[in-house]
Design a protein around this motif. Sequence first.
Motif, PDB file in Angstrom:
ATOM      1  N   ASP A 104       0.797  -1.304  -0.066  1.00 22.77           N
ATOM      2  CA  ASP A 104       0.142   0.110  -0.034  1.00 22.77           C
ATOM      3  C   ASP A 104       0.982   1.239   0.140  1.00 22.77           C
ATOM      4  N   PRO A 105       1.857   1.397  -0.893  1.00 21.19           N
ATOM      5  CA  PRO A 105       2.643   2.492  -0.990  1.00 21.19           C
ATOM      6  C   PRO A 105       2.089   3.605  -1.586  1.00 21.19           C
ATOM      7  N   PRO A 118       2.654  15.928   3.589  1.00 20.12           N
ATOM      8  CA  PRO A 118       2.194  15.349   4.641  1.00 20.12           C
ATOM      9  C   PRO A 118       2.454  13.764   4.238  1.00 20.12           C
ATOM     10  N   ILE A 119       2.721  12.913   5.434  1.00 20.08           N
ATOM     11  CA  ILE A 119       3.106  11.628   5.261  1.00 20.08           C
ATOM     12  C   ILE A 119       2.516  10.936   6.440  1.00 20.08           C
ATOM     13  N   ASP A 120       1.659   9.934   5.928  1.00 22.95           N
ATOM     14  CA  ASP A 120       1.016   9.072   6.972  1.00 22.95           C
ATOM     15  C   ASP A 120       1.879   8.734   8.239  1.00 22.95           C
ATOM     16  N   THR A 146      10.102   9.394  12.668  1.00 21.01           N
ATOM     17  CA  THR A 146       8.516   9.305  12.717  1.00 21.01           C
ATOM     18  C   THR A 146       8.225  10.897  12.873  1.00 21.01           C
ATOM     19  N   GLY A 147       6.911  11.181  12.379  1.00 20.59           N
ATOM     20  CA  GLY A 147       6.248  12.249  12.113  1.00 20.59           C
ATOM     21  C   GLY A 147       5.324  12.355  11.061  1.00 20.59           C
ATOM     22  N   ASP A 148       4.568  13.539  10.863  1.00 25.15           N
ATOM     23  CA  ASP A 148       3.573  13.262   9.936  1.00 25.15           C
ATOM     24  C   ASP A 148       3.951  14.129   8.525  1.00 25.15           C
ATOM     25  N   GLU A 149       4.977  14.856   8.512  1.00 30.45           N
ATOM     26  CA  GLU A 149       5.212  15.806   7.262  1.00 30.45           C
ATOM     27  C   GLU A 149       6.608  15.784   7.082  1.00 30.45           C
ATOM     28  N   SER A 209       6.639   6.172   0.579  1.00 29.12           N
ATOM     29  CA  SER A 209       6.424   5.715   1.878  1.00 29.12           C
ATOM     30  C   SER A 209       5.423   4.384   1.780  1.00 29.12           C
ATOM     31  N   GLY A 210       5.350   3.424   2.914  1.00 29.50           N
ATOM     32  CA  GLY A 210       4.509   2.375   2.898  1.00 29.50           C
ATOM     33  C   GLY A 210       4.428   1.696   4.258  1.00 29.50           C
TER      34      GLY A 210
END
Length: 303
Positions: free
Chosen positions: A174-175, A191-193, A245-248, A264-265
Amino acid sequence: MSLRPVTSLSSAQPTLEGAGVHLHRAFGFQNPDQLDPFLLFDDFRNDRPEDFLAGFPWHPHRGIETITYVLNGTVEHGDSLGNEGTLGAGDVQWMTAGSGIMHQEMPKGNASGQMHGFQLWANLPSSLKMTAPRYQDVTSADIPEVIDDDGTKVRVIVGSFWGKTGPVDGIAADPQYLDISVPPGVKKTFPIDTYRQAFAYIFAGSGAFVDASRPRGVLLEKEVFGQELNIRDMSGNRTLVQFGTGDEVTVQAGPDGVRFLLISGAPIEEPVAWHGPIVMNTREELQIAFADLRNGTFIQPAH
């Protein structure tokens, strides 16, 4: 929102693969947990036909998926499912090897003899290691492109971003696979999950990924006449950037802009038993795979 720190910088290393293809490997074959669910990333950029025309003749895969993205030149391909075709500039091929597939990939240069593309290997979870092989070719025209007000351009190859969804789907990892161009001098946040493993791969221009603990960022300068610039805080083209780690993530483009892949995946977090083109969960499964190759039973009958 929390900024992902830059945890590692490394240069893709010159590598010989296939029948003598000169390429650069950003990661692979060292630590399979490093960027789980991704196993390997190759940059096959070359302007000497003698360094890539021998290609990647018939070879097996089992237990993985591959995503091939062509920027320049073409790649002729065929596989044991009877598929064959040609990938051109901007095209993508996604292949699920699953239980086993034989295929070949033969790069051809453009009119000037140049070739450029990327190949990413994504792992399959144990539940899908022996799934039926399948593949999908996607033409450049079918890949959505989003242009923001500041001129930032994003090609959405896999996943969803800024209201667009890429045409390649069904990949177990699920990339999200984005080709991003940021204009000169522009600072941009993406943004990144939070729960995804992420990396960037810079292949044109220069920029600085802003680090929460190091506001100056890490500068990435373009390649000049094939020579990497040895300047403090700078590294050459073909640079892999790993994040915590983080979301952006935030990038500040340099005077010539910057172009990079942001991938990302979701981690699979399973044991990896890996030898060459075959990736399973245990050594016993690897032994079975190579026994199948010797015995002519590698290609499984369709169910």
